[in-house]
Design a protein around this motif. Sequence first.
Motif, short mmCIF file in Angstrom:
data_model
loop_
_atom_site.label_atom_id
_atom_site.label_comp_id
_atom_site.label_asym_id
_atom_site.label_seq_id
_atom_site.Cartn_x
_atom_site.Cartn_y
_atom_site.Cartn_z
N VAL A 205 -4.47 -49.46 -20.51
CA VAL A 205 -6.05 -49.30 -20.12
C VAL A 205 -6.47 -49.83 -18.94
O VAL A 205 -6.98 -49.58 -17.88
CB VAL A 205 -6.70 -49.46 -21.42
CG1 VAL A 205 -8.24 -49.14 -20.88
CG2 VAL A 205 -6.51 -48.24 -22.57
N ARG A 360 -8.18 -42.06 -20.18
CA ARG A 360 -7.68 -43.60 -20.75
C ARG A 360 -9.01 -44.55 -20.91
O ARG A 360 -9.21 -44.92 -21.77
CB ARG A 360 -6.50 -44.30 -19.95
CG ARG A 360 -5.13 -43.82 -20.58
CD ARG A 360 -4.04 -44.91 -19.72
NE ARG A 360 -2.96 -44.14 -19.85
CZ ARG A 360 -1.84 -44.39 -18.96
NH1 ARG A 360 -2.30 -44.88 -17.72
NH2 ARG A 360 -0.77 -43.90 -19.02
N PHE A 397 -5.24 -41.68 -28.38
CA PHE A 397 -4.46 -42.11 -27.18
C PHE A 397 -3.04 -41.65 -27.13
O PHE A 397 -2.46 -41.61 -26.35
CB PHE A 397 -4.48 -43.86 -27.30
CG PHE A 397 -5.52 -44.45 -26.61
CD1 PHE A 397 -5.55 -44.62 -25.36
CD2 PHE A 397 -6.79 -44.95 -27.54
CE1 PHE A 397 -6.60 -45.38 -24.67
CE2 PHE A 397 -7.90 -45.62 -26.72
CZ PHE A 397 -7.79 -45.77 -25.55
N GLU A 401 -0.90 -39.61 -24.52
CA GLU A 401 0.37 -39.93 -23.90
C GLU A 401 1.36 -38.92 -24.12
O GLU A 401 2.08 -38.63 -23.09
CB GLU A 401 0.86 -40.97 -24.73
CG GLU A 401 2.02 -41.90 -24.35
CD GLU A 401 1.75 -42.32 -22.94
OE1 GLU A 401 2.77 -42.58 -22.33
OE2 GLU A 401 0.74 -42.90 -22.45
#
Length: 663
Positions: A205, A360, A397, A401
């Motif tokens: 991040v 992000r 998250f 990804e």
Amino acid sequence: MGGGSVMRVMPGLKYRGLYRVSLQLMLVLVALSFLMLNLYYFVTGYGGDILHTVTVVPLALAMLSLDRALKTTSRVLLTVNLVLALASLFVAFYLRLNFYDLLIYRLVHTYFDLFVALLVMLIALWIIWGTYKVIFILIIVLMIYSVYGKYLPDPLFHPGVSWTRVLTGLTIEFEVGIFGPLAKLGATLLAAVFLVTTIAYVFRVPESIIKIFLYIVGGRRYLTPYASVGSSALIAMSTGSAAADVAITGQFTIPLMIKSGFKQEIAASIASTASTAALITPPIMGIAAFLIAESLGVHYWEVALRGFYMAFIFYAVLSYSLLIIILTMMRNAPSTGMVGGRSTELDEVAGRPGLVDIARVALFVGLLLYLVYTLGVLWWSVARASYTGVMIFLPAFIVLELLAVKGTIKLKLESVARLLYDYIVVYARETSSIIVLLACLGMVVGVFTLTGWVLRLFSLLIGVGAENIVLLLILAYVVGLILGMGLPPTGTYVILSVLTLPALIQLGVNPWIAHFFAFYVATLGEVTPPVAPAVVVGAQIARSDLFKTGFAAIRLLAPLFLFAFAIIQRGSFILNPIPRTEVLLDLLYLLVGLLSLSTALFAPFTNSRVLDVILRGATLILGLTLALGIIKDNNATAIATVALLTVILITTYRLIRSPSRPQ
């Protein structure tokens, strides 16, 4: 013959590689156990905080020992750390198995109890020696003093305690020392917070934040310091560590500032000072903020609310100081190349932000807002807010990804597996470091408690403060800065809170004010050499001289060094953070006063040397009297001073800016 030689070497290499793999597997198992044990405790509260601390601290020692074993190239150190890791696991098992006997039923400790106590103390000292040698030396000196203080003259004299009492009091009695309140705070509260901070680190991040900020500044070289300040401010909300903050942001912003015409030490000092505010920036502040909540017996969010005001003042004054410095540089050296359009070097250093970077940062901001809502509106505990936040946002998250990685399903799953592995190991390692640091600081506090010397110091300080409380404040400030030269901010705050805060509170200083005074003084230790973790990291990235960088950082923060004294007089927002007339006026007086100090220190007033000194001196005096509360509030004098200083600030800004306005 060459082939035979290779055949003789290969088995050794094979076994060495197998040994490393075994260590790595052991580290992962310990890290996973550490994470699962913490999660189980956060959800159920099983066994209570003392039992959890008694189990987690040895696990933290084992984790750090294994981590060192993997990083060392020395076979001897590898073996030593492996043995200590196994010993730590044994200590965790023994203490958990015999916890209630040791806590309640066992009136006389057995020899094996003493052996386990000595073992855990030696392992803790070994670990802290490798990270904070000053704390190691302090513990050893204080333990010797606790036994042989009876041979010293007043005021250092105390009756003395036995070595056995020192050993058991700092370990297996669980009241102070390695398993005392500080370690308990680390094993319960901070271990939950690190569930959140690890997400930001593992999922990159901070890199996305820096890309976005560099893009926002539009490639204009003279704005690159503000990319450092802005990214540090946002990243600070999740790290609570100045050194970590400057390490993350500095690798991008420091080289770019150097390319933009800033000297190496100046670029490093800007990144270091911007990152220093990480300790006072909510929602996740420095460790000392959690210690304040524990000391005052309040919810952490009450501390965080006050932190918002402090962070606002800090960033406002720092940003203004940078503005004056940048405009002065542009006026004095217009050919440095700071002025101009977009620089392709920005994109070369960090790269352009993509949709993944924006996503992000959006998820990260969502996580921070979730913490603000659950802590500030629902008043959940820090542990509950942290682990529920991770349960909600970690899957998000991971999905991001999966979408970001291009390639086959196998590649996507391998990428996610690596991230989960990193999350487990990084969480266990970073949390263990904090827990062991607090456990060792607990030994420092424990020695003061065992000897009773702190009571004598309390009486001495009361005598000093009764004569002049300003002298006591200055003494506490100087002691804090000296301690900050060799200790991390947490250590400085802990020692100040033990040695000086009781006397200040007894003499009438509000507990909130006293604790925030110590907290802020401890924060300044991040930029005071020779230790100065933030400055050290910044200087390493910039390849600049440490002391030149430290001096530049201190000069840049000079107006904010007085902030600690200002909150004594202008601290209504710390006493009660609800916005009201008194709070708004104090913020106005503080802001105008500190900005005036920045102007007096950094802005050129006139080409006439004599007149320049006179104008600087007048602005400096007016700013000091306003910020420190020497001028009375809510009267014509204060308002007139604010008006006069505002005119000076605006006029000075226009004078500096007019000769070389950016095109």
